[in-house]
Motif scaffolding. Structure first.
Motif, PDB file in Angstrom:
ATOM      1  N   ILE A 170       0.832  -1.203   0.000  1.00 39.84           N
ATOM      2  CA  ILE A 170       0.000   0.000   0.000  1.00 39.84           C
ATOM      3  C   ILE A 170       0.864   1.248   0.000  1.00 39.84           C
ATOM      4  N   ALA A 230      -0.994  -4.246  -4.507  1.00 40.02           N
ATOM      5  CA  ALA A 230      -1.365  -4.725  -3.170  1.00 40.02           C
ATOM      6  C   ALA A 230      -2.365  -5.879  -3.236  1.00 40.02           C
ATOM      7  N   HIS A 231      -3.374  -5.740  -4.109  1.00 35.71           N
ATOM      8  CA  HIS A 231      -4.441  -6.742  -4.084  1.00 35.71           C
ATOM      9  C   HIS A 231      -4.021  -8.062  -4.729  1.00 35.71           C
ATOM     10  N   ILE A 275      -0.556 -10.900   0.546  1.00 37.58           N
ATOM     11  CA  ILE A 275      -0.010 -10.566   1.864  1.00 37.58           C
ATOM     12  C   ILE A 275      -1.072  -9.710   2.527  1.00 37.58           C
ATOM     13  N   VAL A 276      -1.587 -10.154   3.658  1.00 40.73           N
ATOM     14  CA  VAL A 276      -2.659  -9.389   4.292  1.00 40.73           C
ATOM     15  C   VAL A 276      -2.131  -8.639   5.502  1.00 40.73           C
ATOM     16  N   LEU A 277      -2.461  -7.367   5.557  1.00 39.88           N
ATOM     17  CA  LEU A 277      -2.067  -6.515   6.677  1.00 39.88           C
ATOM     18  C   LEU A 277      -3.287  -6.269   7.567  1.00 39.88           C
ATOM     19  N   LEU A 278      -3.094  -6.480   8.845  1.00 36.01           N
ATOM     20  CA  LEU A 278      -4.148  -6.197   9.817  1.00 36.01           C
ATOM     21  C   LEU A 278      -3.754  -4.931  10.556  1.00 36.01           C
ATOM     22  N   PHE A 279      -4.592  -3.898  10.466  1.00 41.08           N
ATOM     23  CA  PHE A 279      -4.244  -2.619  11.076  1.00 41.08           C
ATOM     24  C   PHE A 279      -4.508  -2.641  12.574  1.00 41.08           C
ATOM     25  N   TYR A 311     -11.125  -2.043  11.309  1.00 37.27           N
ATOM     26  CA  TYR A 311     -11.653  -1.636   9.994  1.00 37.27           C
ATOM     27  C   TYR A 311     -12.627  -2.655   9.410  1.00 37.27           C
ATOM     28  N   LEU A 312     -13.571  -3.098  10.230  1.00 37.09           N
ATOM     29  CA  LEU A 312     -14.640  -3.952   9.706  1.00 37.09           C
ATOM     30  C   LEU A 312     -15.590  -3.036   8.934  1.00 37.09           C
ATOM     31  N   PHE A 313     -16.074  -3.515   7.791  1.00 43.36           N
ATOM     32  CA  PHE A 313     -16.956  -2.680   6.979  1.00 43.36           C
ATOM     33  C   PHE A 313     -18.306  -2.567   7.679  1.00 43.36           C
ATOM     34  N   PRO A 314     -18.709  -1.342   8.055  1.00 40.41           N
ATOM     35  CA  PRO A 314     -19.895  -1.189   8.895  1.00 40.41           C
ATOM     36  C   PRO A 314     -21.193  -1.565   8.196  1.00 40.41           C
ATOM     37  N   ARG A 360     -11.124 -12.525   9.034  1.00 39.21           N
ATOM     38  CA  ARG A 360     -11.258 -12.026   7.672  1.00 39.21           C
ATOM     39  C   ARG A 360      -9.917 -12.113   6.933  1.00 39.21           C
ATOM     40  N   ALA A 361      -8.827 -11.842   7.669  1.00 40.23           N
ATOM     41  CA  ALA A 361      -7.495 -11.937   7.060  1.00 40.23           C
ATOM     42  C   ALA A 361      -7.141 -13.399   6.771  1.00 40.23           C
TER      43      ALA A 361
END
Lengths: 340, 261
Positions: A52, A72-73, A77-81, A85-88, A146-147
């Motif tokens: 990113i 990135a997509h 490789i998944v980044l967890l912040f 950041y769950l989609f509301p 999710r990751a």
């Protein structure tokens, strides 16, 4: 050849260097902690790995393939912040299945995978909830699921526990450790908390001011930090300046014998290895207690001897008085040399 | 005065004209000393509805306003995004330029553009009218979207990307739902502004494109109050319908958060 290779990675923002010539290698399935104070550039490494942000120089390779030009997509490789950041606007199940839906996985398979993951993170039955209805710890667990759903080749965790209460943090550390044991996913966790690195990762890389100052098995970094910067970060009882005179180390505090190299200018010792008033041991150093605090299980004393600050941690015992002068003893086998 | 009574007063101010239109549109034989019309009649209103010229104008207005909303969102979204999410030199100046059309009288821009559009072959076309409507519409669209993007957390998009979502997937499945309330508000604003444009439509339409406000304007100069009132009702009906449909988005300020179901 290592699974994930980072070579000479460099990044700056607005003329300020954030990362300088970072080299790191990870084997498949390894769990590395990236430790460092805030602003040391550790999160930036994760952003560069996830794609990113782009590095100014340096290469990133995964299983031999150069990742720099990969978007990135497409990196897997998944980044967890730090925030989940769950989609509301999506339910828990839709959140966990997000990455699979982006990969056009069949609905039935997604549902199956979601149920599996909810079971794994012990939140079964929450499928239809909205993220806003969950606690902070639950949200972070859903974010983790999710990751994991997309089975990333590398999992990056950017202080995912730092915004949680200590109790929940502890239990989530357990969840992360268990998931790593079960799934053997190559993982990097960024943290400023030494105890978190020790609890989770077999190996720790210490980053200070954008440079890697140590890269060692976590326990070794804690017990024998290799240089002054590392020793200052992990905390030692004393960093003693001096020079070698034959096979002994000469300092203001006296002479120490030990297995030091010829160009040793600093030696250190862990605070719990310094002994107080043990007349059986020689030589001893007189020091005055200037401060004390109780850590639970141990007392920590700050002492002064020949303008040198010394920290000692002593188990059990009734507290010693402030102002009292005591004899300190440094067991030679516990002293270690520090590189500059 | 309490909050509630203010709301009632405002509602009254907005509803009274509509009531007046209703009375005038359907009243028959209402002469001076009478306090109330002699009888009610739908005939004039129905005749208006059946009038082919009005139907045509209504349709063209609808096509123009819908097209303008779509175009304004397509142009305004990227503009607002760049202006709000990127730091660059001259950002404030460009933001200011976007608002210039709100201060320059539309007669001035309209006459100037009329010549340009004639040369380009856009004068007298539906597309030409849509393009010229963008001038008063875009500032409001950029402002509405910009104010919600200012509070928008881009990390949701980055999170989606690292999970494997392509930029297109991120746009439709993350950005649009996250920004839905302000996209709806911006689209409705664009529709309303375009729907009530008169001068610009007249100048660029050049008599070939007849919109509803033009019919209303000529009726208004004719002075037949029943006719004015029924045309006004026909003019505001789609706006009321539209506002009713999106009411749930209007209540929540454009924060980028979706209203709870």
């Amino acid at each position: 050849m290592s699974y994930l290779q980072i070579e000479q990675l460099t990044k700056s923002y607005a003329k300020q260097t954030i990362l300088q010539n970072i080299n790191l290698n990870l084997n498949q399935g390894e769990f590395l902690a990236l430790l460092g104070p805030s602003g040391s550039g550790k999160s930036t490494i994760l952003k560069l790995l996830a794609g990113i942000e782009a590095p100014d120089a340096g290469e990133i390779r995964l299983a031999g393939h150069l990742l720099n030009p990969v978007a990135a997509h497409q990196r897997e490789i998944v980044l967890l912040f730090q925030q989940p950041y769950l989609f509301p606007f999506l339910s828990v199940a839709e959140n966990i299945g997000f990455g699979l839906k982006a990969r056009k996985v069949a609905k039935k398979l997604i549902a199956q995978k979601v149920a599996e993951l909810l079971d794994l993170i012990e939140l079964s039955g929450m499928e239809q909830r909205k993220p806003q209805q969950l606690s902070g710890g639950q949200q972070q667990r859903i974010a983790l699921a999710r990751a994991l759903a997309v089975q990333p080749k590398v999992l990056l965790l950017d202080e995912p526990l730092s915004s949680l209460d200590p109790e929940i943090r502890g239990s989530l550390q357990g969840v992360i450790a268990r998931l790593h044991r079960e799934l053997q996913m190559t993982t990097i966790i960024v943290t400023h908390d030494l105890s978190e690195a020790l609890a989770l990762a077999e190996r720790t890389a210490l980053l200070i001011n954008g440079s890697l100052v140590a890269d060692l098995p976590s326990i070794e970094l804690f017990e024998r930090p290799p240089n002054r910067a590392a020793a200052q970060f992990v905390g030692v009882g004393a960093i003693i300046a001096g020079h070698m005179h034959g096979t002994t180390f000469d300092s203001k505090l006296g002479q120490f014998n030990g297995n030091f190299g010829p160009n040793t200018f600093h030696v250190a010792i862990r605070p719990e290895h310094i002994q107080i008033n043990n007349s059986a041991l020689q030589p001893s150093i007189a020091a005055q207690i200037i401060e004390r605090r109780y850590l639970g299980e141990r007392w920590e004393y700050r002492l002064q001897a020949a303008e040198q600050l010394i920290v000692v941690r002593e188990a059990g015992q009734a507290p010693r008085d402030i102002g009292q002068t005591v004899d300190l003893h440094f067991p030679p086998q516990q002293l270690f040399a520090l590189a500059d | 005065m309490s909050y509630r009574s203010i709301v009632w007063v405002l509602a009254l101010i907005l509803l009274v004209p509509i009531a007046v239109f209703l009375i005038y549109a359907f009243a028959q034989g209402w002469f001076f000393p009478a306090l109330w019309p002699e009888r009610w009649d739908r005939a004039l209103f129905l005749r208006q509805l059946a009038d082919p010229q009005l139907r045509r104008a209504f349709g063209q207005s609808l096509v123009i306003a819908t097209g303008v909303s779509g175009l304004a969102l397509m142009l305004g979204y990227p503009a607002a995004r760049v202006l709000e999410l990127q730091a660059f030199r001259g950002r404030g100046l460009i933001y200011g330029l976007f608002f210039l059309p709100t201060v320059v009288p539309s007669v001035a821009t309209g006459i100037g553009l009329n010549i340009v559009f004639l040369r380009l072959g856009l004068a007298g076309t539906l597309f030409g009218v849509m393009l010229v409507h963008l001038i008063p519409v875009l500032p409001y669209v950029v402002l509405t979207l910009g104010s919600s993007l200012a509070r928008y957390d881009r990390n949701y998009e980055l999170q989606a990307a690292v999970l494997g979502a392509s930029p297109w997937f991120v746009f439709w499945r993350v950005s649009v739902p996250m920004l839905l309330p302000s996209l709806v508000v911006a689209g409705v604003l664009a529709f309303l502004i375009s729907w009530s444009q008169y001068v610009l439509s007249l100048l660029i339409g050049g008599g070939q494109i007849i919109t509803l406000p033009m019919l209303l304007f000529s009726a208004a100069s004719g002075g037949n109050q029943s006719l004015i009132a029924s045309l006004s009702l026909i003019f505001i009906a789609p706006l009321l319908l539209l506002l009713g449909l999106v009411a749930r988005y209007l209540g929540s300020p454009a924060t980028g958060a979706t209203p709870r179901p």
